[in-house]
Write a protein that holds these residues in place. Structure first.
Motif, mmCIF file in Angstrom:
data_model
loop_
_atom_site.group_PDB
_atom_site.id
_atom_site.type_symbol
_atom_site.label_atom_id
_atom_site.label_comp_id
_atom_site.label_asym_id
_atom_site.label_seq_id
_atom_site.Cartn_x
_atom_site.Cartn_y
_atom_site.Cartn_z
ATOM 1 N N THR A 261 5.716 6.747 -54.077
ATOM 2 C CA THR A 261 5.783 5.526 -53.266
ATOM 3 C C THR A 261 4.829 5.638 -52.088
ATOM 4 O O THR A 261 4.724 6.690 -51.452
ATOM 5 N N GLN A 262 4.110 4.569 -51.838
ATOM 6 C CA GLN A 262 3.284 4.445 -50.645
ATOM 7 C C GLN A 262 3.154 2.967 -50.325
ATOM 8 O O GLN A 262 3.664 2.116 -51.062
ATOM 9 N N ASN A 263 2.534 2.666 -49.211
ATOM 10 C CA ASN A 263 2.425 1.277 -48.783
ATOM 11 C C ASN A 263 1.354 0.511 -49.569
ATOM 12 O O ASN A 263 0.340 1.077 -49.972
ATOM 13 N N ALA A 264 1.598 -0.780 -49.730
ATOM 14 C CA ALA A 264 0.558 -1.691 -50.198
ATOM 15 C C ALA A 264 -0.498 -1.784 -49.100
ATOM 16 O O ALA A 264 -0.273 -1.356 -47.953
ATOM 17 N N PRO A 265 -1.678 -2.324 -49.372
ATOM 18 C CA PRO A 265 -2.693 -2.493 -48.319
ATOM 19 C C PRO A 265 -2.096 -3.199 -47.102
ATOM 20 O O PRO A 265 -1.304 -4.127 -47.232
ATOM 21 N N TRP A 266 -2.501 -2.756 -45.930
ATOM 22 C CA TRP A 266 -1.831 -3.212 -44.714
ATOM 23 C C TRP A 266 -1.849 -4.726 -44.520
ATOM 24 O O TRP A 266 -0.865 -5.286 -44.004
ATOM 25 N N PRO A 267 -2.918 -5.478 -44.910
ATOM 26 C CA PRO A 267 -2.836 -6.937 -44.740
ATOM 27 C C PRO A 267 -1.733 -7.562 -45.601
ATOM 28 O O PRO A 267 -1.148 -8.577 -45.209
ATOM 29 N N LEU A 268 -1.436 -6.971 -46.762
ATOM 30 C CA LEU A 268 -0.338 -7.475 -47.592
ATOM 31 C C LEU A 268 1.003 -7.257 -46.895
ATOM 32 O O LEU A 268 1.882 -8.123 -46.929
ATOM 33 N N VAL A 269 1.171 -6.085 -46.288
ATOM 34 C CA VAL A 269 2.409 -5.814 -45.540
ATOM 35 C C VAL A 269 2.570 -6.859 -44.429
ATOM 36 O O VAL A 269 3.661 -7.417 -44.227
ATOM 37 N N TYR A 270 1.487 -7.138 -43.728
ATOM 38 C CA TYR A 270 1.502 -8.124 -42.649
ATOM 39 C C TYR A 270 1.872 -9.510 -43.176
ATOM 40 O O TYR A 270 2.742 -10.200 -42.619
ATOM 41 N N ALA A 271 1.244 -9.926 -44.278
ATOM 42 C CA ALA A 271 1.509 -11.247 -44.843
ATOM 43 C C ALA A 271 2.942 -11.369 -45.331
ATOM 44 O O ALA A 271 3.598 -12.403 -45.132
ATOM 45 N N ASP A 272 3.460 -10.325 -45.971
ATOM 46 C CA ASP A 272 4.832 -10.377 -46.477
ATOM 47 C C ASP A 272 5.854 -10.394 -45.343
ATOM 48 O O ASP A 272 6.917 -11.012 -45.462
ATOM 49 N N LEU A 273 5.556 -9.737 -44.239
ATOM 50 C CA LEU A 273 6.449 -9.795 -43.075
ATOM 51 C C LEU A 273 6.517 -11.215 -42.520
ATOM 52 O O LEU A 273 7.597 -11.741 -42.249
ATOM 53 N N LEU A 274 5.365 -11.844 -42.346
ATOM 54 C CA LEU A 274 5.327 -13.191 -41.777
ATOM 55 C C LEU A 274 5.921 -14.227 -42.726
ATOM 56 O O LEU A 274 6.509 -15.215 -42.289
ATOM 57 N N ALA A 275 5.783 -14.010 -44.036
ATOM 58 C CA ALA A 275 6.242 -14.994 -45.016
ATOM 59 C C ALA A 275 7.756 -15.162 -45.013
ATOM 60 O O ALA A 275 8.263 -16.169 -45.500
ATOM 61 N N THR A 276 8.482 -14.209 -44.438
ATOM 62 C CA THR A 276 9.939 -14.332 -44.403
ATOM 63 C C THR A 276 10.407 -15.450 -43.471
ATOM 64 O O THR A 276 11.498 -15.990 -43.644
ATOM 65 N N GLY A 277 9.583 -15.789 -42.463
ATOM 66 C CA GLY A 277 9.996 -16.786 -41.486
ATOM 67 C C GLY A 277 11.012 -16.260 -40.491
ATOM 68 O O GLY A 277 11.559 -17.019 -39.687
ATOM 69 N N ASP A 278 11.263 -14.951 -40.510
ATOM 70 C CA ASP A 278 12.240 -14.318 -39.624
ATOM 71 C C ASP A 278 11.551 -13.974 -38.302
ATOM 72 O O ASP A 278 10.546 -13.259 -38.278
ATOM 73 N N ALA A 279 12.079 -14.485 -37.206
ATOM 74 C CA ALA A 279 11.462 -14.249 -35.892
ATOM 75 C C ALA A 279 11.419 -12.761 -35.555
ATOM 76 O O ALA A 279 10.458 -12.284 -34.937
ATOM 77 N N ARG A 280 12.441 -12.028 -35.964
ATOM 78 C CA ARG A 280 12.477 -10.581 -35.697
ATOM 79 C C ARG A 280 11.323 -9.881 -36.419
ATOM 80 O O ARG A 280 10.627 -9.042 -35.845
ATOM 81 N N LEU A 281 11.096 -10.258 -37.669
ATOM 82 C CA LEU A 281 10.030 -9.634 -38.442
ATOM 83 C C LEU A 281 8.652 -10.121 -38.002
ATOM 84 O O LEU A 281 7.660 -9.419 -38.170
ATOM 85 N N ALA A 282 8.580 -11.334 -37.424
ATOM 86 C CA ALA A 282 7.307 -11.824 -36.910
ATOM 87 C C ALA A 282 6.814 -10.922 -35.778
ATOM 88 O O ALA A 282 5.618 -10.652 -35.663
ATOM 89 N N GLU A 283 7.730 -10.465 -34.951
ATOM 90 C CA GLU A 283 7.361 -9.559 -33.865
ATOM 91 C C GLU A 283 6.921 -8.211 -34.418
ATOM 92 O O GLU A 283 5.939 -7.615 -33.951
#
Length: 348
Positions: free
Chosen positions: A311-333
């Protein structure tokens, strides 16, 4: 959606409709409710996303400035104000954000905060992914391309994640992005024409702007195409897989999240035994919180493609996009901190 406004102006209706389209791109549904024609409110709208709903008194303004907002007389007991207009400049957008004034313009610049939903987009000069009308035959004009179509978005991801690809042979870019050489050549040409690539540069120019545009288009474009399956499961449970797993969203490694509520993984192929081995359920009565997506990239850095690393991380821009796509204010920060550490590491 049929808009009901206190103004008979077709221009007001058009602005509200364009704002609705931009909200839809963010995954926000919009409904209207009747408003008093004498109230001075152009429309009463209700936004919803992920089970969270909020009503707003929409005011359409030709000039989106603090001075215009200050002149609005809001009726007592009415829902919070939402300022809507054709375009807001970066200075006014920052001022509205500081004053906690919620707004959206027809290009998709917006500041919205309700429940756990937070949308904060600034600096757009055109709607992301907007479909252009066809050019009449015989005009000799070329129809503008959608820069963030899925294939081009894969190339952009590769350039954002591995800027050293700029200047490499097109075949290398295509291999990394998981597209054909022809698709890679087309995407690089479109990016050059749009001013995001400049001959002799060491990476995309206007990097952060390109990242923000790509991220905004990802959920309804490339992200939707990559989705393979959804399940219900325990996001904290260690993943059992015979193939390397790439983590994203709040399940990515290196985030300060004690108990992630979702699990997002990218896999080169989905084994039918995977959900059984990880006790992931497809019971329709259970909310989906495990998202399996197709891995399309091949990293140019050998250590990121080591099959011995489970296991390792997906490319960092994907991690960023998936965090924002949740619409969760906590994860946006969390997403903003993640982005700053990679775009502006000296400031994090």
């Amino acid at each position: 959606m049929q808009l009901r406004t206190s103004s008979a102006s077709g221009d007001v209706d058009r602005i509200l409709e364009l704002a609705r389209q931009r909200l839809h791109e963010f995954g926000v549904a919009v409904e209207t409710e009747p408003s008093d024609p004498d109230s001075g409110i152009d429309a009463t709208i209700v936004m919803s996303r992920g089970g969270v709903r909020a009503a707003y008194s929409a005011q359409v303004k030709a000039s989106m400035t603090l001075a215009s907002a200050a002149r609005i007389e809001q009726p007592a007991g009415s829902p919070p104000m939402l300022l809507v207009g054709r375009q807001i400049n970066s200075r006014s957008a920052a001022a509205f954000r500081d004053a906690q004034i919620q707004f959206i313009d027809t290009l998709g610049n917006a500041y919205l905060s309700f429940g756990e939903v937070l949308i904060d987009v600034r600096g757009r000069t055109a709607p992301v992914g907007e479909q252009q009308p066809p050019v009449p035959a015989g005009t000799g004009q070329r129809r503008p391309a959608n820069l963030f179509s899925p294939g081009r978005a894969q190339v952009i991801l590769a350039l954002l994640a591995w800027p050293e690809l700029v200047g490499e042979k097109v075949r290398q870019v295509a291999s990394t992005a998981g597209v054909s050489v022809g698709q890679a050549h087309d995407a690089l040409g479109q990016l050059t024409e749009a001013g995001f690539l400049v001959p002799g540069s060491w990476g995309p120019v206007r990097f952060e702007e390109l990242l923000d545009y790509w991220t905004a288009a990802y959920p309804t474009g490339l992200g939707r195409r990559l989705e393979a399956a959804r399940f219900h499961g325990d996001p904290a449970r260690p993943i059992s897989s015979e193939r390397p797993v790439y983590l994203s969203g709040e399940s990515a490694q290196g985030l300060d999240i004690a108990r992630p509520s979702t699990l997002t993984v990218y896999l080169a192929s989905v084994d039918s035994r995977l959900p059984v081995a990880n006790r992931w359920s497809t019971n329709p009565d259970r909310a989906r919180n495990v998202f399996v997506r197709r891995k399309f990239w091949v990293s140019p850095r050998p250590d990121e493609e080591d099959p011995a690393v489970p296991t390792q991380n997906a490319p960092w821009p994907l991690v960023y996009a998936d965090l924002l796509a949740t619409g969760d204010a906590r994860l946006a920060e969390v997403a903003r901190t993640w982005k700053a550490g990679r775009v502006r590491p000296d400031e994090s």
